[in-house]
Design an enzyme around this catalytic site. Sequence first.
Site, PDB file in Angstrom:
ATOM      1  N   HIS A  91       0.687  -0.997   0.048  1.00  0.00           N
ATOM      2  CA  HIS A  91      -0.008   0.025   0.004  1.00  0.00           C
ATOM      3  C   HIS A  91       0.903   1.178  -0.099  1.00  0.00           C
ATOM      4  O   HIS A  91       1.917   1.197   0.682  1.00  0.00           O
ATOM      5  CB  HIS A  91      -1.044   0.086   1.248  1.00  0.00           C
ATOM      6  CG  HIS A  91      -2.017   0.856   1.336  1.00  0.00           C
ATOM      7  ND1 HIS A  91      -1.873   2.280   1.123  1.00  0.00           N
ATOM      8  CD2 HIS A  91      -3.439   0.634   0.905  1.00  0.00           C
ATOM      9  CE1 HIS A  91      -3.081   2.873   1.177  1.00  0.00           C
ATOM     10  NE2 HIS A  91      -3.906   1.887   0.839  1.00  0.00           N
ATOM     11  N   GLU A 150      -4.179   0.953  -7.532  1.00  0.00           N
ATOM     12  CA  GLU A 150      -4.286   1.944  -6.759  1.00  0.00           C
ATOM     13  C   GLU A 150      -3.359   3.277  -6.637  1.00  0.00           C
ATOM     14  O   GLU A 150      -2.415   3.123  -6.021  1.00  0.00           O
ATOM     15  CB  GLU A 150      -4.403   1.383  -5.176  1.00  0.00           C
ATOM     16  CG  GLU A 150      -4.958   2.401  -4.088  1.00  0.00           C
ATOM     17  CD  GLU A 150      -5.500   1.932  -2.882  1.00  0.00           C
ATOM     18  OE1 GLU A 150      -6.404   1.369  -2.717  1.00  0.00           O
ATOM     19  OE2 GLU A 150      -4.419   1.791  -2.121  1.00  0.00           O
TER      20      GLU A 150
HETATM   21  P1  13P Z   1     -10.142   5.515   0.006  1.00  0.00           P
HETATM   22  O1  13P Z   1     -11.037   4.608  -0.632  1.00  0.00           O
HETATM   23  O2  13P Z   1     -10.412   6.140   1.225  1.00  0.00           O
HETATM   24  O3  13P Z   1      -9.668   6.355  -1.247  1.00  0.00           O
HETATM   25  O4  13P Z   1      -8.769   4.641   0.460  1.00  0.00           O
HETATM   26  C1  13P Z   1      -8.338   3.580  -0.663  1.00  0.00           C
HETATM   27  C2  13P Z   1      -7.323   2.746  -0.175  1.00  0.00           C
HETATM   28  O5  13P Z   1      -6.168   3.342   0.467  1.00  0.00           O
HETATM   29  C3  13P Z   1      -7.635   1.431   0.033  1.00  0.00           C
HETATM   30  O6  13P Z   1      -6.485   0.670   0.335  1.00  0.00           O
END
Ligand code: 13P
Length: 230
Positions: A91, A150
Site C-alpha cells: 500500500h 491503486e
Molecule cells: P479510499 O477509498 O479512502 O480512497 O482509500 C483507498 C485505499 O487506500 C484502500 O487501500
Amino acid sequence: MKPLIIANWKMNPSNSKDAFDLAKAVVRGLEGVKADVVLCPPFVYVAQLLPSSNVFIGAQDCFWVQEGAYTGEVSPQMLKNLGCSYVIFGHSERKKLGETTEMTAKKTQAALLASLVPVVCIGEHIEEEMKSILKGIAPKDVSQIIFVYEPEWAISTQPHARPATPKEAQAAFKKMCSLLPKTTSLLYGGSVNSKDIKGFIEAGAQGALVGAASLDAQEFIQLAKNSISR
Ligand code: 13P
C-alpha cells in the site's frame, strides 16, 4: 464470477467495540448478497472478528518470515491460524513509511506459503512494480495473487484526491493484464464509493479495495450490492 470487495479499515476504528459493531452490521447487511467481501481491520481486532459465510477476514500487512526473533512483527502463519484468508501488501501508505517493492515481494511469497491470498497494490509504475513482485513467484502461483490498481493520487485522504476515471483504470488493467495469466483478478482502489463502483466493474475490475467508504456500514453494504452486474 462474484465481485470481490475488500475493506481496508486502515488505522480505524479506535476501539474494539466499534470494530465489532461495524463488522456485525456489514455481515448482517450482506446476508444473501452475491459478492465476496473481505474486512481488513487493524491487527489488534483480527482475532475478535470471525469470518462468516460470505465475509472473510484479512490483514493490512504482515512479515516475510513465519516465526522467530522479529520484534513487533506478525507472521503470515499467525494470521492464517487466526482464520484470516487475505493480506494487503504494497500500500502506498506503507511505502511512505519505508516499505520497498523488494519487501512487498518477499511478503507476497511468504503469504502464499501460508496459504493466504496476497492483495498487492500497484501504483503509477505498473510494469516496474509488477515485474519485481512477479520475479519471485512460481508461475503456478501467480493467479493466486490479487493485484489492485491503486494510484496514490486517487486515495481519498490525499490532498486534491480524485478517483481514477474508468477509462484510466481500464488503461492500467490493460498494462497489468499483459504481464499476468488470464485467470488473475484485478481490483481498483482509490476513492471508491457506492456510486462509482459500477463504472470500475464495467472497466474490467473484478471488484475494489475500499478505504473511507468501508468505515460506514450502510455505504459499504450498498457499494458491495452495486458491484454485482445484473
Ligand atoms: P479510499 O477509498 O479512502 O480512497 O482509500 C483507498 C485505499 O487506500 C484502500 O487501500
